[in-house]
Scaffold this active site. Structure first.
Site, mmCIF file in Angstrom:
data_model
loop_
_atom_site.group_PDB
_atom_site.id
_atom_site.type_symbol
_atom_site.label_atom_id
_atom_site.label_comp_id
_atom_site.label_asym_id
_atom_site.label_seq_id
_atom_site.Cartn_x
_atom_site.Cartn_y
_atom_site.Cartn_z
ATOM 1 N N THR A 18 49.619 69.045 -19.860
ATOM 2 C CA THR A 18 49.449 68.760 -21.294
ATOM 3 C C THR A 18 48.038 69.106 -21.774
ATOM 4 O O THR A 18 47.866 69.649 -22.867
ATOM 5 C CB THR A 18 49.749 67.267 -21.585
ATOM 6 O OG1 THR A 18 51.071 66.989 -21.130
ATOM 7 C CG2 THR A 18 49.647 66.951 -23.059
ATOM 8 N N THR A 23 42.733 71.217 -9.406
ATOM 9 C CA THR A 23 42.764 70.817 -10.817
ATOM 10 C C THR A 23 41.747 71.570 -11.680
ATOM 11 O O THR A 23 40.667 71.923 -11.209
ATOM 12 C CB THR A 23 42.511 69.294 -10.935
ATOM 13 O OG1 THR A 23 42.556 68.904 -12.302
ATOM 14 C CG2 THR A 23 41.156 68.897 -10.344
ATOM 15 N N ASP A 57 55.704 66.850 -25.488
ATOM 16 C CA ASP A 57 56.012 65.967 -24.355
ATOM 17 C C ASP A 57 57.117 64.982 -24.763
ATOM 18 O O ASP A 57 58.092 64.776 -24.030
ATOM 19 C CB ASP A 57 54.787 65.124 -23.937
ATOM 20 C CG ASP A 57 53.576 65.957 -23.542
ATOM 21 O OD1 ASP A 57 53.066 65.780 -22.434
ATOM 22 O OD2 ASP A 57 53.131 66.792 -24.356
ATOM 23 N N LYS A 92 50.446 74.648 -10.023
ATOM 24 C CA LYS A 92 49.693 74.876 -8.780
ATOM 25 C C LYS A 92 50.638 75.175 -7.613
ATOM 26 O O LYS A 92 50.346 76.022 -6.771
ATOM 27 C CB LYS A 92 48.787 73.671 -8.489
ATOM 28 C CG LYS A 92 47.534 73.701 -9.373
ATOM 29 C CD LYS A 92 46.535 72.659 -8.995
ATOM 30 C CE LYS A 92 46.646 71.373 -9.750
ATOM 31 N NZ LYS A 92 46.369 71.505 -11.188
HETATM 32 N N1 LIG Z 1 42.783 61.547 -12.894
HETATM 33 C C1 LIG Z 1 43.953 61.711 -13.542
HETATM 34 N N2 LIG Z 1 44.271 60.923 -14.592
HETATM 35 C C2 LIG Z 1 45.443 61.092 -15.260
HETATM 36 N N3 LIG Z 1 46.371 62.021 -14.947
HETATM 37 C C3 LIG Z 1 46.088 62.826 -13.900
HETATM 38 C C4 LIG Z 1 44.880 62.719 -13.155
HETATM 39 N N4 LIG Z 1 44.897 63.643 -12.187
HETATM 40 C C5 LIG Z 1 46.058 64.306 -12.317
HETATM 41 N N5 LIG Z 1 46.776 63.820 -13.348
HETATM 42 C C6 LIG Z 1 48.082 64.296 -13.822
HETATM 43 O O1 LIG Z 1 48.651 65.178 -12.873
HETATM 44 C C7 LIG Z 1 49.095 66.381 -13.484
HETATM 45 C C8 LIG Z 1 48.313 67.542 -12.898
HETATM 46 O O2 LIG Z 1 46.953 67.375 -13.196
HETATM 47 P P1 LIG Z 1 45.902 68.549 -13.038
HETATM 48 O O3 LIG Z 1 46.305 69.616 -13.993
HETATM 49 O O4 LIG Z 1 44.573 67.934 -13.340
HETATM 50 O O5 LIG Z 1 46.024 68.990 -11.613
HETATM 51 C C9 LIG Z 1 48.894 66.219 -14.986
HETATM 52 O O6 LIG Z 1 50.148 65.863 -15.515
HETATM 53 P P2 LIG Z 1 50.527 65.884 -17.108
HETATM 54 O O7 LIG Z 1 49.912 67.066 -17.717
HETATM 55 O O8 LIG Z 1 52.017 65.907 -17.053
HETATM 56 O O9 LIG Z 1 50.043 64.598 -17.669
HETATM 57 C C10 LIG Z 1 47.855 65.126 -15.067
HETATM 58 O O10 LIG Z 1 47.951 64.298 -16.179
HETATM 59 MG MG LIG Z 2 50.759 63.389 -18.968
HETATM 60 MG MG LIG Z 3 53.531 65.396 -18.315
#
Ligand SMILES: Nc1ncnc2c1ncn2[C@@H]1O[C@H](COP(=O)(O)O)[C@@H](OP(=O)(O)O)[C@H]1O
Ligand SMILES: [Mg+2]
Ligand SMILES: [Mg+2]
Ligand SMILES: [Mg+2]
Length: 318
Positions: free
Chosen positions: A134, A200, A60, A229
């Site tokens: 990530t 998610t 990252d 997604k």
């Molecule tokens: N409750 C939460 N807390 C922190 N980050 C979240 C979150 N829900 C979604 N995200 C962020 O949104 C992106 C997609 O999330 P997900 O895979 O759960 O759908 C991820 O980005 P990153 O991986 O770039 O941090 C994730 O960190």
């Molecule tokens: Mg992140």
């Molecule tokens: Mg990210």
């Protein structure tokens, strides 16, 4: 005759800024993808938890440094907002070969939509997620990972790149320019026989489960990453992306929204409102009212009405 002079004028000016930014995004994403693959191959991911279930890795940090340094070098007056805010990620003293100056020639050849031809650097904000998914990356679920670069003009996401660094071991760039189209992949419609929703994998909870069950889907797919997604929608594997919770930020949705909208789809909050991508949102980038995205053939307004009905039902039962 008038058209002839317009053409000569345009040729003298060169490609419009938005097209150059998208062409840079594709070229820079290829390099950042290589950086991410190299970190994975070395095996020392350098994982940090920034909060609760909010991971960051060496991939990252390094990918962000490459992308931001390259944009700052070529477009000094464009606003740039990127996910990682720690000191290491903000260090733009990068190796010379991380400063990408190439502009993808196929994108440069695109006809820039009229409404975007006069855009100037001060109107633009680039939202960057150097590595989306990530949590999945740290678990070896590398197919979920994307790099997201969204080009926004004033409030709106108008162009973007979703880059899959691990696609067929070499990576590929999927891009979109609103008013022009999409490229780098084959746009497919989801099946007509059953409703499939994608949500998610790593931020799932009881409330999300209850909400999605209320939609009565035939199938729920749980995968990581906002970019990934939206790819499920674009490649015809899902009708909609449903995330009825705060958590995603503007850098998660800018590029996916631009590519999806360029394909004819839609991405909004739970009320059917668009998020604003202006630079003012840097202070509060949270997509507070969730993420709801639909395929080009799936009527977003009708879907949002269904969502609103489910919300009312849930509120009554609580
Ligand atoms: N409750 C939460 N807390 C922190 N980050 C979240 C979150 N829900 C979604 N995200 C962020 O949104 C992106 C997609 O999330 P997900 O895979 O759960 O759908 C991820 O980005 P990153 O991986 O770039 O941090 C994730 O960190
Ligand atoms: Mg992140
Ligand atoms: Mg990210
Ligand atoms: Mg993300």
């Amino acid at each position: 005759m008038h058209n002839f002079f317009c053409l000569v004028y345009k040729m003298a000016q060169g490609p419009a800024l938005v097209c150059r930014l998208l062409a840079s995004s594709v070229s820079v994403a290829h390099k950042a993808g290589k950086i991410i693959r190299d970190v994975m191959q070395k095996g020392d991911l350098g994982i940090i938890d920034k909060g609760e279930n909010d991971l960051q890795t060496e991939a990252d940090r390094s990918a962000q440094r490459c992308i931001v340094a390259s944009f700052k070098n070529l477009y000094p007056n464009v606003n740039i907002v990127a996910e990682e805010v720690d000191k290491i990620s903000q260090n733009l003293d990068v190796p010379a070969d991380w400063l990408i100056t190439d502009l993808d020639p196929k994108i440069l050849d695109l006809e820039c939509p009229k409404s975007l031809q006069g855009v100037t650097e001060d109107q633009v904000t680039i939202w960057i997620d150097p590595l989306d998914g990530t949590s999945e990356f740290t678990k070896g679920l590398i197919d979920h990972v994307t790099i997201l670069i969204g080009v926004c003009v004033n409030d709106e996401a108008v162009a973007g790149v979703i880059y899959q660094p691990f696609w067929q071991n070499r990576g590929r760039a999927l891009w979109g320019l609103v008013g022009s189209g999409v490229g780098g992949f084959e746009l497919k419609e989801p099946p007509q026989t059953k409703k499939v929703y994608v949500t998610t994998r790593s931020h799932y909870d009881k409330a999300i489960e209850k909400f999605i069950d209320g939609l009565k889907p035939c199938e729920i797919i749980r995968v990581g990453g906002a970019g990934n997604k939206v790819l499920y929608i674009l490649e015809g594997k899902a009708h909609a992306y449903v995330y009825p919770s705060a958590g995603c930020k503007r850098w998660d949705t800018a590029a996916p929204e631009a590519v999806l909208r360029a394909a004819g789809g839609e991405l909004t909050d739970v009320y059917g409102n668009k998020y604003s991508y202006s630079k003012e949102n840097e202070k509060d980038p949270l997509n507070k009212y969730g993420v709801f995205a639909t395929a080009p053939s799936y009527n977003h307004t009708e879907f949002m009405k269904l969502i609103s009905d489910i919300q009312s039902k849930n509120e009554k039962n609580d």
